[in-house]
Design an enzyme around this catalytic site. Structure first.
Site, PDB file in Angstrom:
ATOM      1  N   HIS A  12       0.875  -1.173   0.000  1.00 43.58           N
ATOM      2  CA  HIS A  12       0.000   0.000   0.000  1.00 43.58           C
ATOM      3  C   HIS A  12       0.911   1.222   0.000  1.00 43.58           C
ATOM      4  CE1 HIS A  12      -3.044  -2.846   2.028  1.00 43.58           C
ATOM      5  NE2 HIS A  12      -3.339  -2.738   0.744  1.00 43.58           N
ATOM      6  N   GLU A  15       1.549   3.619   3.159  1.00 37.92           N
ATOM      7  CA  GLU A  15       1.884   3.037   4.459  1.00 37.92           C
ATOM      8  C   GLU A  15       3.407   3.053   4.581  1.00 37.92           C
ATOM      9  OE1 GLU A  15      -0.200  -0.700   4.828  1.00 37.92           O
ATOM     10  OE2 GLU A  15      -2.148   0.268   4.557  1.00 37.92           O
ATOM     11  N   ARG A  54      -2.942   4.572  -1.353  1.00 35.48           N
ATOM     12  CA  ARG A  54      -3.003   3.145  -1.014  1.00 35.48           C
ATOM     13  C   ARG A  54      -2.860   2.294  -2.276  1.00 35.48           C
ATOM     14  NH1 ARG A  54      -4.947  -0.164   3.172  1.00 35.48           N
ATOM     15  NH2 ARG A  54      -6.130  -2.021   2.560  1.00 35.48           N
ATOM     16  N   ASN A  61      -3.238  -5.829  -2.251  1.00 36.59           N
ATOM     17  CA  ASN A  61      -3.152  -6.873  -1.229  1.00 36.59           C
ATOM     18  C   ASN A  61      -4.387  -7.764  -1.177  1.00 36.59           C
ATOM     19  OD1 ASN A  61      -1.370  -8.024   0.646  1.00 36.59           O
ATOM     20  ND2 ASN A  61      -2.512  -7.151   2.374  1.00 36.59           N
ATOM     21  N   ARG A  62      -5.203  -7.721  -2.213  1.00 40.49           N
ATOM     22  CA  ARG A  62      -6.351  -8.630  -2.321  1.00 40.49           C
ATOM     23  C   ARG A  62      -6.346  -9.366  -3.669  1.00 40.49           C
ATOM     24  NH1 ARG A  62      -5.952  -6.692   1.977  1.00 40.49           N
ATOM     25  NH2 ARG A  62      -7.580  -5.982   3.418  1.00 40.49           N
ATOM     26  N   HIS A 103       2.989  -3.410   6.892  1.00 44.69           N
ATOM     27  CA  HIS A 103       1.851  -2.507   6.712  1.00 44.69           C
ATOM     28  C   HIS A 103       1.710  -1.555   7.887  1.00 44.69           C
ATOM     29  CE1 HIS A 103      -0.028  -4.573   3.217  1.00 44.69           C
ATOM     30  NE2 HIS A 103       0.642  -5.607   3.701  1.00 44.69           N
ATOM     31  N   GLU A 163       1.788  -5.341  11.026  1.00 46.83           N
ATOM     32  CA  GLU A 163       0.788  -4.273  10.938  1.00 46.83           C
ATOM     33  C   GLU A 163       0.954  -3.386  12.167  1.00 46.83           C
ATOM     34  OE1 GLU A 163      -1.902  -2.355   8.903  1.00 46.83           O
ATOM     35  OE2 GLU A 163      -2.245  -4.476   8.453  1.00 46.83           O
ATOM     36  N   TYR A 272     -10.523   1.413   4.981  1.00 47.69           N
ATOM     37  CA  TYR A 272     -11.735   0.625   4.750  1.00 47.69           C
ATOM     38  C   TYR A 272     -12.968   1.504   4.577  1.00 47.69           C
ATOM     39  CZ  TYR A 272      -8.760  -3.195   6.417  1.00 47.69           C
ATOM     40  OH  TYR A 272      -7.731  -4.097   6.576  1.00 47.69           O
TER      41      TYR A 272
END
Length: 287
Positions: A12, A15, A54, A61-62, A103, A163, A272
């Site tokens: 991302h 980050e 991001r 990351n998906r 992250h 994270e 999110y």
């Protein structure tokens, strides 16, 4: 043996702790204590890093589920995922023994190690990191098989995520960076012990096992009806029990938690926002 390790930042692009750690290790070298390991440091989404966002089109990351990797890519991140799968993989056949993807979160999660399996290796790793960093949280996301996750780190034979928060997007905080650096070194220290069969016997540690995401209340047009209650804000990994306040509605009402005791995390995570995810839930266990 864990020999080939890839440390990734910039999955991302806003980050910054992982980005800076990778840049520092690329510039100054990985600490000499780890010269027995083959460590590659890599920035995965340079375009997003350059734009300080991001992602440009889709969350990188998906993109690493088997279904998406076998599908014709449409977005910039999907094409990048296919390229990274060719570079590091293919997924399931990688020569990378361990991939560490770093992250940041805007949520007050502190230093969190995310593991996707609870086998012997990851159990020992979790216990060791918790011993070295008592302030750390261990988050277990093993609700699905390792290979079915869409996370970039699953391109490695083993993959984990660091994270750390709270840190605003696009900002580098020294305290958050130091926690990131400390956890990265703890993981590498564990690998050295693991490779020499010298991991000490460690007692079980507390972990948080992911359950599901909770969304904000929405109206028929998809507009939010509430915000996180002040009592819940910044209370990541603290117990949320029945009757505790969760949301403050814009009409002035308080919505309370109606389920069993859970441990919320990623509370009010800025990334999110588009998904309307208010927080994730977990149970507390020992590993």
């Amino acid at each position: 043996m864990i020999t080939n390790i890839t440390v990734v930042g910039g999955t991302h692009g806003n980050e910054t702790s992982g980005i800076q750690l990778v840049r520092n290790w690329q510039r100054f070298g990985v600490p000499a204590a780890y010269q027995a390991l083959n460590i590659d440091c890599y920035l995965s989404n340079q375009a997003a890093i350059d734009a300080n966002v991001r992602f440009l089109e889709e969350d990188l990351n998906r993109q690493f589920t088997p279904a998406l990797l076998n599908k014709q890519p449409q977005s910039q991140e999907a094409r990048l995922a296919h390229a990274l799968n060719q570079h590091w993989g293919p997924k399931g056949s990688s020569e990378i023994d361990l991939m560490i993807d770093i992250h940041n979160t805007t949520s007050a999660m502190g230093a969190t190690l995310i593991i996707l399996e609870a086998d012997e290796f990851h159990t020992q790793l979790a216990r060791y990191v918790k011993q070295q960093m008592p302030e750390a949280n261990i988050l277990v996301e093993d609700e699905k098989p390792y290979a079915e996750h869409g996370y970039l780190c699953t391109l490695g034979q083993r993959g984990i995520m660091i994270e750390v928060g709270a840190q605003p997007q696009g900002v580098l905080r020294a305290d958050v960076y130091e926690l990131t650096h400390k956890m990265a070194l703890a993981i590498l220290d564990f690998v050295l012990l693991y490779n020499s069969n010298s991991v000490p016997a460690l007692p079980p540690c507390d972990v948080f096992r992911f359950i599901e995401n909770i969304t904000f209340p929405l109206d028929e047009q998809g507009e939010r009806l509430a915000m996180i209650h002040p009592a819940l804000q910044d209370s990541d990994f603290k117990p949320l029990t029945q009757g505790d306040p969760v949301f403050t509605t814009f009409s002035g009402q308080v919505e309370q938690w109606q389920g069993d005791t859970i441990y919320p995390h990623f509370i009010n995570e800025a990334a999110y926002h588009k998904l309307h995810v208010a927080f994730a839930t977990a149970t507390k266990a020992q590993l």
